[in-house]
Design a protein around this motif. Sequence first.
Motif, PDB file in Angstrom:
ATOM      1  N   SER A 109       0.876  -1.166   0.000  1.00 21.60           N
ATOM      2  CA  SER A 109       0.000   0.000   0.000  1.00 21.60           C
ATOM      3  C   SER A 109       0.902   1.201   0.000  1.00 21.60           C
ATOM      4  O   SER A 109       2.009   1.155   0.494  1.00 21.60           O
ATOM      5  CB  SER A 109      -0.912   0.029   1.230  1.00 21.60           C
ATOM      6  N   CYS A 110       0.463   2.266  -0.604  1.00 17.88           N
ATOM      7  CA  CYS A 110       1.290   3.463  -0.671  1.00 17.88           C
ATOM      8  C   CYS A 110       0.392   4.662  -0.516  1.00 17.88           C
ATOM      9  O   CYS A 110      -0.581   4.808  -1.242  1.00 17.88           O
ATOM     10  CB  CYS A 110       2.030   3.517  -1.999  1.00 17.88           C
ATOM     11  N   GLU A 111       0.693   5.500   0.448  1.00 17.03           N
ATOM     12  CA  GLU A 111      -0.184   6.612   0.747  1.00 17.03           C
ATOM     13  C   GLU A 111      -0.050   7.721  -0.280  1.00 17.03           C
ATOM     14  O   GLU A 111       1.033   8.034  -0.735  1.00 17.03           O
ATOM     15  CB  GLU A 111       0.165   7.190   2.123  1.00 17.03           C
ATOM     16  N   SER A 112      -1.167   8.316  -0.642  1.00 21.88           N
ATOM     17  CA  SER A 112      -1.133   9.611  -1.297  1.00 21.88           C
ATOM     18  C   SER A 112      -1.037  10.609  -0.169  1.00 21.88           C
ATOM     19  O   SER A 112      -0.661  10.273   0.933  1.00 21.88           O
ATOM     20  CB  SER A 112      -2.395   9.808  -2.138  1.00 21.88           C
ATOM     21  N   GLU A 113      -1.408  11.839  -0.409  1.00 22.72           N
ATOM     22  CA  GLU A 113      -1.217  12.815   0.650  1.00 22.72           C
ATOM     23  C   GLU A 113      -2.090  12.504   1.869  1.00 22.72           C
ATOM     24  O   GLU A 113      -1.713  12.741   2.989  1.00 22.72           O
ATOM     25  CB  GLU A 113      -1.528  14.220   0.121  1.00 22.72           C
ATOM     26  N   ASN A 114      -3.284  11.945   1.661  1.00 26.44           N
ATOM     27  CA  ASN A 114      -4.174  11.727   2.790  1.00 26.44           C
ATOM     28  C   ASN A 114      -4.692  10.301   2.915  1.00 26.44           C
ATOM     29  O   ASN A 114      -5.262   9.941   3.918  1.00 26.44           O
ATOM     30  CB  ASN A 114      -5.389  12.669   2.695  1.00 26.44           C
ATOM     31  N   GLU A 115      -4.547   9.491   1.897  1.00 28.87           N
ATOM     32  CA  GLU A 115      -5.160   8.179   1.974  1.00 28.87           C
ATOM     33  C   GLU A 115      -4.331   7.155   1.225  1.00 28.87           C
ATOM     34  O   GLU A 115      -3.478   7.473   0.416  1.00 28.87           O
ATOM     35  CB  GLU A 115      -6.572   8.235   1.389  1.00 28.87           C
ATOM     36  N   SER A 116      -4.614   5.884   1.520  1.00 28.86           N
ATOM     37  CA  SER A 116      -3.911   4.793   0.861  1.00 28.86           C
ATOM     38  C   SER A 116      -4.340   4.728  -0.593  1.00 28.86           C
ATOM     39  O   SER A 116      -5.499   4.913  -0.930  1.00 28.86           O
ATOM     40  CB  SER A 116      -4.238   3.482   1.576  1.00 28.86           C
ATOM     41  N   TYR A 117      -3.372   4.444  -1.466  1.00 29.20           N
ATOM     42  CA  TYR A 117      -3.716   4.409  -2.886  1.00 29.20           C
ATOM     43  C   TYR A 117      -4.231   3.046  -3.313  1.00 29.20           C
ATOM     44  O   TYR A 117      -4.692   2.861  -4.427  1.00 29.20           O
ATOM     45  CB  TYR A 117      -2.511   4.824  -3.741  1.00 29.20           C
ATOM     46  N   GLY A 118      -4.137   2.016  -2.461  1.00 32.63           N
ATOM     47  CA  GLY A 118      -4.672   0.705  -2.813  1.00 32.63           C
ATOM     48  C   GLY A 118      -3.749  -0.418  -2.401  1.00 32.63           C
ATOM     49  O   GLY A 118      -2.577  -0.228  -2.141  1.00 32.63           O
ATOM     50  N   ASP A 119      -4.303  -1.610  -2.326  1.00 33.96           N
ATOM     51  CA  ASP A 119      -3.537  -2.789  -1.952  1.00 33.96           C
ATOM     52  C   ASP A 119      -3.459  -3.745  -3.132  1.00 33.96           C
ATOM     53  O   ASP A 119      -4.262  -3.701  -4.046  1.00 33.96           O
ATOM     54  CB  ASP A 119      -4.190  -3.506  -0.767  1.00 33.96           C
ATOM     55  N   GLY A 120      -2.502  -4.640  -3.085  1.00 35.19           N
ATOM     56  CA  GLY A 120      -2.395  -5.613  -4.163  1.00 35.19           C
ATOM     57  C   GLY A 120      -1.520  -6.762  -3.749  1.00 35.19           C
ATOM     58  O   GLY A 120      -1.019  -6.814  -2.639  1.00 35.19           O
ATOM     59  N   PHE A 121      -1.349  -7.718  -4.648  1.00 38.37           N
ATOM     60  CA  PHE A 121      -0.527  -8.887  -4.396  1.00 38.37           C
ATOM     61  C   PHE A 121       0.564  -8.973  -5.452  1.00 38.37           C
ATOM     62  O   PHE A 121       0.360  -8.588  -6.591  1.00 38.37           O
ATOM     63  CB  PHE A 121      -1.382 -10.156  -4.441  1.00 38.37           C
ATOM     64  N   ASP A 122       1.701  -9.502  -5.079  1.00 46.11           N
ATOM     65  CA  ASP A 122       2.863  -9.778  -5.910  1.00 46.11           C
ATOM     66  C   ASP A 122       3.360  -8.565  -6.694  1.00 46.11           C
ATOM     67  O   ASP A 122       2.814  -7.475  -6.617  1.00 46.11           O
ATOM     68  CB  ASP A 122       2.640 -10.993  -6.806  1.00 46.11           C
ATOM     69  N   PHE A 123       4.424  -8.791  -7.444  1.00 42.13           N
ATOM     70  CA  PHE A 123       5.138  -7.698  -8.093  1.00 42.13           C
ATOM     71  C   PHE A 123       4.282  -6.966  -9.124  1.00 42.13           C
ATOM     72  O   PHE A 123       4.302  -5.742  -9.218  1.00 42.13           O
ATOM     73  CB  PHE A 123       6.399  -8.257  -8.749  1.00 42.13           C
ATOM     74  N   ASP A 124       3.527  -7.713  -9.929  1.00 43.82           N
ATOM     75  CA  ASP A 124       2.695  -7.075 -10.952  1.00 43.82           C
ATOM     76  C   ASP A 124       1.685  -6.120 -10.337  1.00 43.82           C
ATOM     77  O   ASP A 124       1.517  -4.985 -10.790  1.00 43.82           O
ATOM     78  CB  ASP A 124       1.961  -8.143 -11.770  1.00 43.82           C
ATOM     79  N   ASP A 125       0.987  -6.585  -9.303  1.00 44.60           N
ATOM     80  CA  ASP A 125       0.003  -5.724  -8.657  1.00 44.60           C
ATOM     81  C   ASP A 125       0.675  -4.529  -7.996  1.00 44.60           C
ATOM     82  O   ASP A 125       0.158  -3.412  -8.020  1.00 44.60           O
ATOM     83  CB  ASP A 125      -0.788  -6.513  -7.609  1.00 44.60           C
ATOM     84  N   ALA A 126       1.833  -4.783  -7.383  1.00 40.44           N
ATOM     85  CA  ALA A 126       2.538  -3.698  -6.698  1.00 40.44           C
ATOM     86  C   ALA A 126       2.927  -2.597  -7.672  1.00 40.44           C
ATOM     87  O   ALA A 126       2.695  -1.412  -7.421  1.00 40.44           O
ATOM     88  CB  ALA A 126       3.777  -4.243  -5.998  1.00 40.44           C
ATOM     89  N   THR A 127       3.524  -2.973  -8.802  1.00 36.34           N
ATOM     90  CA  THR A 127       3.939  -1.953  -9.770  1.00 36.34           C
ATOM     91  C   THR A 127       2.731  -1.270 -10.399  1.00 36.34           C
ATOM     92  O   THR A 127       2.763  -0.064 -10.669  1.00 36.34           O
ATOM     93  CB  THR A 127       4.818  -2.573 -10.867  1.00 36.34           C
ATOM     94  N   SER A 128       1.661  -2.020 -10.622  1.00 40.03           N
ATOM     95  CA  SER A 128       0.451  -1.421 -11.187  1.00 40.03           C
ATOM     96  C   SER A 128      -0.126  -0.377 -10.242  1.00 40.03           C
ATOM     97  O   SER A 128      -0.497   0.730 -10.659  1.00 40.03           O
ATOM     98  CB  SER A 128      -0.587  -2.515 -11.469  1.00 40.03           C
ATOM     99  N   ASN A 129      -0.193  -0.716  -8.962  1.00 38.13           N
ATOM    100  CA  ASN A 129      -0.730   0.229  -7.981  1.00 38.13           C
ATOM    101  C   ASN A 129       0.161   1.456  -7.845  1.00 38.13           C
ATOM    102  O   ASN A 129      -0.320   2.589  -7.747  1.00 38.13           O
ATOM    103  CB  ASN A 129      -0.884  -0.461  -6.630  1.00 38.13           C
ATOM    104  N   LEU A 130       1.467   1.226  -7.834  1.00 36.88           N
ATOM    105  CA  LEU A 130       2.381   2.358  -7.738  1.00 36.88           C
ATOM    106  C   LEU A 130       2.325   3.218  -8.997  1.00 36.88           C
ATOM    107  O   LEU A 130       2.448   4.444  -8.926  1.00 36.88           O
ATOM    108  CB  LEU A 130       3.807   1.864  -7.490  1.00 36.88           C
ATOM    109  N   ASN A 131       2.132   2.598 -10.146  1.00 32.97           N
ATOM    110  CA  ASN A 131       1.973   3.375 -11.378  1.00 32.97           C
ATOM    111  C   ASN A 131       0.779   4.317 -11.270  1.00 32.97           C
ATOM    112  O   ASN A 131       0.855   5.492 -11.652  1.00 32.97           O
ATOM    113  CB  ASN A 131       1.787   2.441 -12.577  1.00 32.97           C
ATOM    114  N   ASN A 132      -0.330   3.815 -10.747  1.00 32.00           N
ATOM    115  CA  ASN A 132      -1.520   4.657 -10.583  1.00 32.00           C
ATOM    116  C   ASN A 132      -1.274   5.769  -9.570  1.00 32.00           C
ATOM    117  O   ASN A 132      -1.700   6.914  -9.761  1.00 32.00           O
ATOM    118  CB  ASN A 132      -2.708   3.804 -10.139  1.00 32.00           C
ATOM    119  N   PHE A 133      -0.582   5.412  -8.493  1.00 30.96           N
ATOM    120  CA  PHE A 133      -0.279   6.395  -7.454  1.00 30.96           C
ATOM    121  C   PHE A 133       0.563   7.544  -8.012  1.00 30.96           C
ATOM    122  O   PHE A 133       0.248   8.723  -7.827  1.00 30.96           O
ATOM    123  CB  PHE A 133       0.454   5.701  -6.303  1.00 30.96           C
ATOM    124  N   VAL A 134       1.645   7.206  -8.730  1.00 33.41           N
ATOM    125  CA  VAL A 134       2.522   8.243  -9.276  1.00 33.41           C
ATOM    126  C   VAL A 134       1.809   9.027 -10.377  1.00 33.41           C
ATOM    127  O   VAL A 134       1.963  10.248 -10.487  1.00 33.41           O
ATOM    128  CB  VAL A 134       3.835   7.626  -9.803  1.00 33.41           C
TER     129      VAL A 134
END
Length: 678
Positions: free
Chosen positions: A14-39
């Motif tokens: 999970s990776c926080e935006s300024e006020n809230e979590s940007y989402g959860d996921g599993f394994d490397f693919d989900d992690a990079t996908s979630n971080l891509n959306n966050f950035v």
Amino acid sequence: MRWFFLFLPVFLFSCESENESYGDGFDFDDATSNLNNFVKNWNVNQLKEANEELASAEPGSLAAKDAVKKVARFERRIALGDYFSFKTPADLPFSLQWKNGLDEPEDSDPAAKKGGVFRYFVSSFPPTLRPFGPSSNSGMRGELYDDVQLGLVALNRLNSSVVPATAKEWAHGPNKRTWYFRLHEDAAYSDDVEVKARDFALSACLRMSDYGDSSFYRQYLREEIAQITIYDEHTLSVSFPEAKSELGMYNTIGEFAPSPPHFYKEFGVGYEERYNWKHQPNTGPYYVREGDIDKGVSITLTRNKNWWGNDKKFYRYRYNPDKIVWRVIRDVTKGFELFRAGQLDIAMVSSPKAWYEKTEIDKVYDGYIERHWWFNDFPRPQFGVEMNLDKEKLKDVNVRLGLAHALNYDKVIKVQFWGDYNRLPGFVDGFGDFVNPDVKPRPFSPQKAREFFAKAGFTEEDGDGILKKPDGTRLEFDLSHYAIKTYTDIVSILKTEARSSGVDLILDGKDPSIVFTEAMDKKFELTSVAWSVQPPYFAFYEYFHSRNAYDEQGNLKDKTNNVFAYNDPQMDKWVEEYRQTSENQLKKELAHKIQAQVHEQCVFVPGWKRDFERVACWRWLRWPDTETVKFCPPVVSYPYEHYSFWIDEEMQEDTRAAIRSGRTFPEVENVVEIYRKK
């Protein structure tokens, strides 16, 4: 990418935006996908803010020009696409001019021998063995990781050129915003597992996750890297928001190391506790074996004799001991006695008392112990006093200016250091032309100190001669410091001398790791900590940007290097532009402005510096002696940190036999001035 799933079956992020979590996921693919959306969302928001700033700025004004640059910056970032990108070798530019740095001189000695045990000490046991997350930047981070692992590229410590590390070649795109890297095919971790290009993306993922709890990395990687692209198992690229020179590229991501996926397969909730006492396999030759951690007593590193870098230029003559034993010895005096007894191989004797008195012993005269006085050319630590501007009394610049004149570091240098050291000019020193020559320390002057204190309202004295305000507010400050004799002696001098200016310093000595942690968390009033800074550029952003002082709710931000709680919009612009520009002249001008502002606002009182290190070591501890490398290359802080020394086991056996029989050797006092700055 199926192979990667096998290593990371449960990889929560999970990776926080300024006020809230940007989402959860599993394994490397989900992690990079979630971080891509966050950035991506962060980029969009930053672009929106930039356009709003441009719309509200007066046309042609400096604010408008800054906004135009900011708009262009985030438009470029958005145009790149995903932060983590996966392509094929066919997508690489055809015109890349690859460089390998192998024409640079070697900064070690071919005479080096492998083997033996190197024994030295640290003053406190580390609070964790983790390379990132809470408390990871204190304790033995350098000994366990930074000094013994390889990032993408490295800095030649002889001439500050860029040389290969995990990457064997590198190249830049036409605008120098994207740099490409080809890894050594045989690069492996210290447990012999192969390094893959994707492991660098994983390293960023781990550090940007909430579970990693690393606010510095989350901010740094998001802001300083625009994209990481993986082309195949051994090729990747890193794109930056602005163009980077080769040194600028190194300064930003050169030391960034990969993370082994098999080690982090349990990463997630509870990371901090689960991994606290696990040593991560790294790209260097040393690892910590199970059973070699004796908590509170020692940590032993063992060399992987099949290390992939054994025959590589720049590394083949370094990292020579088979074992490195770091003992915990809190008392420096005890450490020296253990050294004299032959239980440690080296003693740092840079202090005058150690050099001129403690090493005047028979074992030196008889040649068993040798002495070296080595001048280096390296950025100087910030020995002095940092002020917390979040504390009420220190919000007044007149109080801070008064303290600058009340701290008698000239006497510290004369009494404690016998005049061998010099006054540190400002917060930054040892970075060549990037140091502002007009910044000088304020002289000790009780008269001037009292004048500034009077401007702040401290106009009366109590019965002890300490100034106070008419409402009774006393001019007293808690001064946190390392509970080590040298520092205790220094702050005792400062306390005594400060009383003549009407200041009462309340000394608060603690274990160094506690003092450093409290400084990072801004839980102090005055503190005396110093950072090990690295060339080629000083990282002003870490220390002076407001984002490292307060969060968006106005709360103090912990675990950052902005220990001052410094918060100034103009400074924010300067440190951002300094970090972003690749133009050397502009970078120098901004560095000078920043230093002038830090001096003017007086958030730091410069203490002392030295441009040398003095070493005593048993004669079996050998050092480089080539045409270009004398004792140790110059761009190094402490000489043992370069690991170009070696243990001569035959000489060790001969020396011990000589001691038993009474046989002696010529006395050795080696002064190395070849690198001395005139």
